[in-house]
Design an enzyme around this catalytic site. Structure first.
Site, PDB file in Angstrom:
ATOM      1  N   TYR A 156       0.836  -1.214   0.000  1.00  0.00           N
ATOM      2  CA  TYR A 156       0.000   0.000   0.000  1.00  0.00           C
ATOM      3  C   TYR A 156       0.871   1.265   0.000  1.00  0.00           C
ATOM      4  CZ  TYR A 156      -3.684   3.198   1.684  1.00  0.00           C
ATOM      5  OH  TYR A 156      -4.570   4.242   1.839  1.00  0.00           O
ATOM      6  N   LYS A 160       1.186   4.208  -2.854  1.00  0.00           N
ATOM      7  CA  LYS A 160       0.856   5.605  -2.564  1.00  0.00           C
ATOM      8  C   LYS A 160       2.045   6.534  -2.810  1.00  0.00           C
ATOM      9  CE  LYS A 160      -3.451   4.976  -1.444  1.00  0.00           C
ATOM     10  NZ  LYS A 160      -4.508   5.500  -2.320  1.00  0.00           N
TER      11      LYS A 160
HETATM   12  P1  NDP Z   1     -13.269   2.645   1.256  1.00  0.00           P
HETATM   13  O1  NDP Z   1     -12.740   1.275   1.450  1.00  0.00           O
HETATM   14  O2  NDP Z   1     -14.276   3.193   2.193  1.00  0.00           O
HETATM   15  O3  NDP Z   1     -13.870   2.781  -0.234  1.00  0.00           O
HETATM   16  C1  NDP Z   1     -13.101   2.394  -1.335  1.00  0.00           C
HETATM   17  C2  NDP Z   1     -13.828   2.686  -2.603  1.00  0.00           C
HETATM   18  O4  NDP Z   1     -12.989   2.290  -3.706  1.00  0.00           O
HETATM   19  C3  NDP Z   1     -15.122   1.897  -2.727  1.00  0.00           C
HETATM   20  O5  NDP Z   1     -16.104   2.709  -3.332  1.00  0.00           O
HETATM   21  C4  NDP Z   1     -14.736   0.742  -3.645  1.00  0.00           C
HETATM   22  O6  NDP Z   1     -15.771   0.258  -4.463  1.00  0.00           O
HETATM   23  C5  NDP Z   1     -13.725   1.417  -4.551  1.00  0.00           C
HETATM   24  N1  NDP Z   1     -12.848   0.454  -5.200  1.00  0.00           N
HETATM   25  C6  NDP Z   1     -12.002  -0.420  -4.632  1.00  0.00           C
HETATM   26  N2  NDP Z   1     -11.362  -1.138  -5.573  1.00  0.00           N
HETATM   27  C7  NDP Z   1     -11.820  -0.709  -6.768  1.00  0.00           C
HETATM   28  C8  NDP Z   1     -11.557  -1.053  -8.118  1.00  0.00           C
HETATM   29  N3  NDP Z   1     -10.667  -1.999  -8.443  1.00  0.00           N
HETATM   30  N4  NDP Z   1     -12.223  -0.405  -9.094  1.00  0.00           N
HETATM   31  C9  NDP Z   1     -13.137   0.553  -8.794  1.00  0.00           C
HETATM   32  N5  NDP Z   1     -13.425   0.931  -7.552  1.00  0.00           N
HETATM   33  C10 NDP Z   1     -12.782   0.310  -6.545  1.00  0.00           C
HETATM   34  O7  NDP Z   1     -11.969   3.573   1.172  1.00  0.00           O
HETATM   35  P2  NDP Z   1     -11.718   5.077   1.665  1.00  0.00           P
HETATM   36  O8  NDP Z   1     -12.845   5.924   1.275  1.00  0.00           O
HETATM   37  O9  NDP Z   1     -11.257   5.036   3.057  1.00  0.00           O
HETATM   38  O10 NDP Z   1     -10.429   5.441   0.789  1.00  0.00           O
HETATM   39  C11 NDP Z   1     -10.496   6.151  -0.425  1.00  0.00           C
HETATM   40  C12 NDP Z   1      -9.084   6.468  -0.876  1.00  0.00           C
HETATM   41  O11 NDP Z   1      -8.431   7.234   0.136  1.00  0.00           O
HETATM   42  C13 NDP Z   1      -8.222   5.234  -1.103  1.00  0.00           C
HETATM   43  O12 NDP Z   1      -7.373   5.443  -2.189  1.00  0.00           O
HETATM   44  C14 NDP Z   1      -7.421   5.138   0.179  1.00  0.00           C
HETATM   45  O13 NDP Z   1      -6.209   4.467  -0.021  1.00  0.00           O
HETATM   46  C15 NDP Z   1      -7.212   6.603   0.486  1.00  0.00           C
HETATM   47  N6  NDP Z   1      -6.903   6.874   1.874  1.00  0.00           N
HETATM   48  C16 NDP Z   1      -7.792   6.555   2.872  1.00  0.00           C
HETATM   49  C17 NDP Z   1      -7.468   6.803   4.188  1.00  0.00           C
HETATM   50  C18 NDP Z   1      -8.396   6.488   5.315  1.00  0.00           C
HETATM   51  O14 NDP Z   1      -7.983   6.674   6.479  1.00  0.00           O
HETATM   52  N7  NDP Z   1      -9.609   6.051   5.086  1.00  0.00           N
HETATM   53  C19 NDP Z   1      -6.177   7.401   4.543  1.00  0.00           C
HETATM   54  C20 NDP Z   1      -5.329   7.702   3.426  1.00  0.00           C
HETATM   55  C21 NDP Z   1      -5.703   7.445   2.149  1.00  0.00           C
HETATM   56  P3  NDP Z   1     -17.087  -0.525  -3.907  1.00  0.00           P
HETATM   57  O15 NDP Z   1     -17.772   0.405  -2.967  1.00  0.00           O
HETATM   58  O16 NDP Z   1     -17.904  -0.703  -5.107  1.00  0.00           O
HETATM   59  O17 NDP Z   1     -16.560  -1.755  -3.278  1.00  0.00           O
END
Ligand code: NDP
Length: 250
Positions: A156, A160
């Site tokens: 991860y 990033k």
């Molecule tokens: P969530 O796990 O809550 O949501 C992830 C989203 O990404 C979901 O809508 C999921 O789809 C979608 N997704 C995953 N894989 C795919 C794929 N292969 N193709 C299309 N869509 C996909 O994550 P967060 O909202 O927490 O995170 C969002 C971003 O922020 C990520 O990149 C994460 O790494 C980054 N981030 C988050 C942090 C945190 O503390 N939460 C901290 C730092 C960065 P579906 O709903 O359909 O399954």
């Protein structure tokens, strides 16, 4: 002064839940038409309905950001429907946490496929209409662990960190076309991704955050909104850290 994005067309990946959903809603609230992409179509549709129910315009797409054909078809559909594409928020991301010595090839590949290849495919396809328009904004959702590394997250953190180098390169290549590319590095944000953390880990993390709490998805969306706006017209190739001060003392 308020941020308005009337007439703009945006694509937000991973917008079915969490940060991506908050970003899609915020862009729509500011007047943009929003293409909502999520792996699970029902989640994408739910976000699109939420936008429509407040008078906004949205399209929903269910599929994998790491699938080149799907990404090409999606972006063609957006441009055919709305005649342009101004903003791409590469937000879709997953974790497969484990110590490096135990990490399986599949753990590595899955994370790089979604977090990095997804951003590459969406950006490459979106740059064609953006270059024609001579206006574009690409925002990549990285993470503070892309700056610091993190135990159990070699895959991860590498994805990033790579997104940050990718961001700077797109900024260098596209500046002359009036297309900016920036990254946001969130700290710990309340979503499904952090919901699963063991209580002990959450407690330890909280003690290291000067603001004393996890962030909200909306607090990341505000950063995206700013970077999409004309107020950020001279900012490119940068990383905006939104982490409640987590990395301030490092
Ligand atoms: P969530 O796990 O809550 O949501 C992830 C989203 O990404 C979901 O809508 C999921 O789809 C979608 N997704 C995953 N894989 C795919 C794929 N292969 N193709 C299309 N869509 C996909 O994550 P967060 O909202 O927490 O995170 C969002 C971003 O922020 C990520 O990149 C994460 O790494 C980054 N981030 C988050 C942090 C945190 O503390 N939460 C901290 C730092 C960065 P579906 O709903 O359909 O399954």
């Amino acid at each position: 002064m308020t941020i308005r994005l009337d007439g703009r067309v945006a694509l937000v990946t991973g917008a079915g839940r969490g940060i991506g959903k908050a970003v899609a809603l915020a862009l729509a609230q500011a007047g943009a038409k929003v293409a909502v992409l999520s792996r699970t179509e029902a989640n994408a549709q739910e976000t699109a309905h939420a936008i429509a129910s407040t008078g906004g315009e949205a399209l929903a797409f269910g599929g994998d950001v790491g699938d080149a054909d799907f990404v090409e078809r999606t972006i063609n559909h957006i441009v055919t429907t709305w005649q342009r594409l101004d903003i791409v928020v590469n937000n879709a991301g997953i974790t497969r946490d484990t110590l490096l010595v135990r990490m399986k090839d599949e753990d590595w590949d899955a994370v790089l496929h979604t977090n990095l290849k997804g951003a590459f495919l969406c950006s490459r396809a979106a740059l064609k209409p953006m270059m024609r328009q001579r206006w574009g904004r690409i925002i990549n959702i990285s993470s503070v662990v892309g700056l610091t590394g993190n135990v159990g997250q070699a895959n991860y953190a590498a994805s990033k960190a790579a997104l940050i180098a990718f961001t700077k390169t797109v900024a260098l290549e596209m500046g002359s076309r009036n297309i900016t590319c920036n990254a946001i590095a969130p700290g710990l944000i309340e979503t499904d991704m952090t919901q699963g953390l063991p209580e002990q880990v959450r407690e330890r993390a909280l003690q290291r955050i000067p603001l004393g709490r996890f962030g909200t998805p909306e607090e990341i969306a505000y950063g995206v909104l700013f970077l999409c706006s004309e107020f950020a017209s001279y900012i490119t190739g940068q990383v905006l850290v939104i982490d409640g001060g987590l990395t301030a003392g490092l």
